[in-house]
Design a protein around this motif. Sequence first.
Motif, short mmCIF file in Angstrom:
data_model
loop_
_atom_site.label_atom_id
_atom_site.label_comp_id
_atom_site.label_asym_id
_atom_site.label_seq_id
_atom_site.Cartn_x
_atom_site.Cartn_y
_atom_site.Cartn_z
N VAL A 60 13.55 9.30 10.02
CA VAL A 60 13.94 9.00 11.40
C VAL A 60 13.13 9.87 12.34
CG1 VAL A 60 15.85 9.15 13.06
CG2 VAL A 60 16.27 8.35 10.73
N ARG A 61 12.72 9.28 13.44
CA ARG A 61 12.08 10.04 14.52
C ARG A 61 12.74 9.61 15.83
NH1 ARG A 61 5.96 10.53 16.33
NH2 ARG A 61 6.17 12.50 17.39
N LEU A 62 13.25 10.58 16.55
CA LEU A 62 13.98 10.30 17.79
C LEU A 62 13.20 10.76 19.01
CD1 LEU A 62 17.44 11.51 16.51
CD2 LEU A 62 16.88 9.16 17.15
N GLY A 63 13.11 9.88 20.00
CA GLY A 63 12.57 10.25 21.29
C GLY A 63 11.07 10.35 21.41
N ALA A 64 10.32 9.87 20.43
CA ALA A 64 8.86 9.87 20.57
C ALA A 64 8.46 8.97 21.75
CB ALA A 64 8.19 9.40 19.29
N LYS A 65 9.24 7.90 21.93
CA LYS A 65 9.15 7.03 23.11
C LYS A 65 10.52 7.11 23.79
CE LYS A 65 5.88 3.60 21.34
NZ LYS A 65 5.74 2.18 20.99
N PRO A 66 10.57 6.93 25.11
CA PRO A 66 11.86 7.03 25.81
C PRO A 66 12.91 6.07 25.25
CG PRO A 66 10.05 6.94 27.37
CD PRO A 66 9.45 6.68 26.01
N ASP A 67 14.10 6.60 25.01
CA ASP A 67 15.26 5.83 24.54
C ASP A 67 15.00 5.05 23.26
OD1 ASP A 67 16.80 6.69 26.75
OD2 ASP A 67 15.88 5.14 27.99
N THR A 68 14.12 5.56 22.41
CA THR A 68 13.73 4.83 21.21
C THR A 68 13.90 5.68 19.96
OG1 THR A 68 12.12 3.56 22.49
CG2 THR A 68 11.83 3.56 20.12
N MET A 69 14.36 5.01 18.92
CA MET A 69 14.48 5.63 17.60
C MET A 69 13.52 4.91 16.68
SD MET A 69 17.93 5.85 15.37
CE MET A 69 17.90 6.12 13.62
N SER A 70 12.76 5.66 15.93
CA SER A 70 11.82 5.10 14.97
C SER A 70 12.40 5.32 13.57
CB SER A 70 10.47 5.79 15.11
OG SER A 70 9.58 5.36 14.11
N VAL A 71 12.43 4.25 12.77
CA VAL A 71 12.93 4.33 11.40
C VAL A 71 11.82 3.85 10.47
CG1 VAL A 71 14.67 3.51 9.76
CG2 VAL A 71 15.27 3.83 12.16
N SER A 72 11.43 4.73 9.55
CA SER A 72 10.43 4.36 8.55
C SER A 72 11.12 4.26 7.20
CB SER A 72 9.31 5.40 8.47
OG SER A 72 8.59 5.42 9.68
N ALA A 73 10.78 3.21 6.47
CA ALA A 73 11.40 2.99 5.16
C ALA A 73 10.32 2.78 4.11
CB ALA A 73 12.32 1.78 5.21
N ALA A 74 10.41 3.53 3.03
CA ALA A 74 9.53 3.32 1.88
C ALA A 74 10.25 2.34 0.97
CB ALA A 74 9.26 4.64 1.16
N THR A 75 9.63 1.19 0.78
CA THR A 75 10.26 0.09 0.05
C THR A 75 9.43 -0.27 -1.17
OG1 THR A 75 11.04 -0.75 2.17
CG2 THR A 75 11.18 -2.24 0.30
N GLN A 76 10.08 -0.34 -2.31
CA GLN A 76 9.41 -0.77 -3.53
C GLN A 76 9.60 -2.27 -3.65
OE1 GLN A 76 7.67 1.43 -5.53
NE2 GLN A 76 6.92 -0.39 -6.55
N VAL A 77 8.48 -3.01 -3.79
CA VAL A 77 8.52 -4.47 -3.91
C VAL A 77 7.91 -4.87 -5.24
CG1 VAL A 77 7.74 -6.65 -2.90
CG2 VAL A 77 8.27 -4.73 -1.41
N SER A 78 8.64 -5.67 -6.01
CA SER A 78 8.12 -6.21 -7.26
C SER A 78 8.26 -7.72 -7.22
CB SER A 78 8.90 -5.67 -8.46
OG SER A 78 8.78 -4.28 -8.53
N ILE A 79 7.15 -8.40 -7.47
CA ILE A 79 7.16 -9.86 -7.50
C ILE A 79 6.79 -10.28 -8.92
CG2 ILE A 79 6.14 -11.97 -6.58
CD1 ILE A 79 5.66 -10.39 -3.96
N LYS A 80 7.73 -11.01 -9.55
CA LYS A 80 7.50 -11.45 -10.93
C LYS A 80 7.02 -12.89 -10.91
CE LYS A 80 11.76 -10.28 -12.00
NZ LYS A 80 13.02 -10.25 -12.69
N ASN A 81 5.95 -13.14 -11.63
CA ASN A 81 5.49 -14.49 -11.91
C ASN A 81 4.58 -14.41 -13.13
OD1 ASN A 81 2.59 -14.37 -11.11
ND2 ASN A 81 3.45 -13.99 -9.07
#
Length: 181
Positions: A60-81
């Motif tokens: 989470v990063r708060l206030g880098a821009k006015p009235d804004t919260m930044s949320v970064s998510a590390a997501t693991q994606v697996s596609i089976k075929n």
Amino acid sequence: MKKLSRTICLGLTVLLGGCVSQYSISEHEMEQYLSKEIHFEIKQGNQLVGAEVRINDISVRLGAKPDTMSVSAATQVSIKNPIFPLSAKLTTTFEAKPWYDSATHSVYLRQLELVKVESTPKDIEKAISSATPQVMGYLRQFLENQPVYVLDTKDSNQALMAKMTESIQVAPGKLVLKFTK
């Protein structure tokens, strides 16, 4: 002496009055809450063809821009075929406007916008681009419908804050709870 006593009392009143009018939640506190409370995992398909998405880490990063919260998510994606199975790590960053729901004593996000997507390995980005909008849709819906912070009403201090909080304000590095007067 009497004048000195009044001056000290006035100074303490002003000081204490300022302390009671607001409380803040740090980026670290929000990250700890999200790591503990939010579990996001989706599995679709069968043993031959399908997709699996799991959030591993949220920052989470708060206030880098006015009235804004930044949320970064590390997501693991697996596609089976059977032809070309894929596995990648997506790091997505959203920006949103946090708001306080006084009925549930919770902070939610609205106006979520995707601002950045990175993949590891880099050369897999084209291959997973067809799945990216669906993954982003899941993440957006999830983050807009789950509180990103809830005041703990079992804790006496936070219960008092929950009763008194009227609104919130985003400041650099913290979320400020504004109390009723």
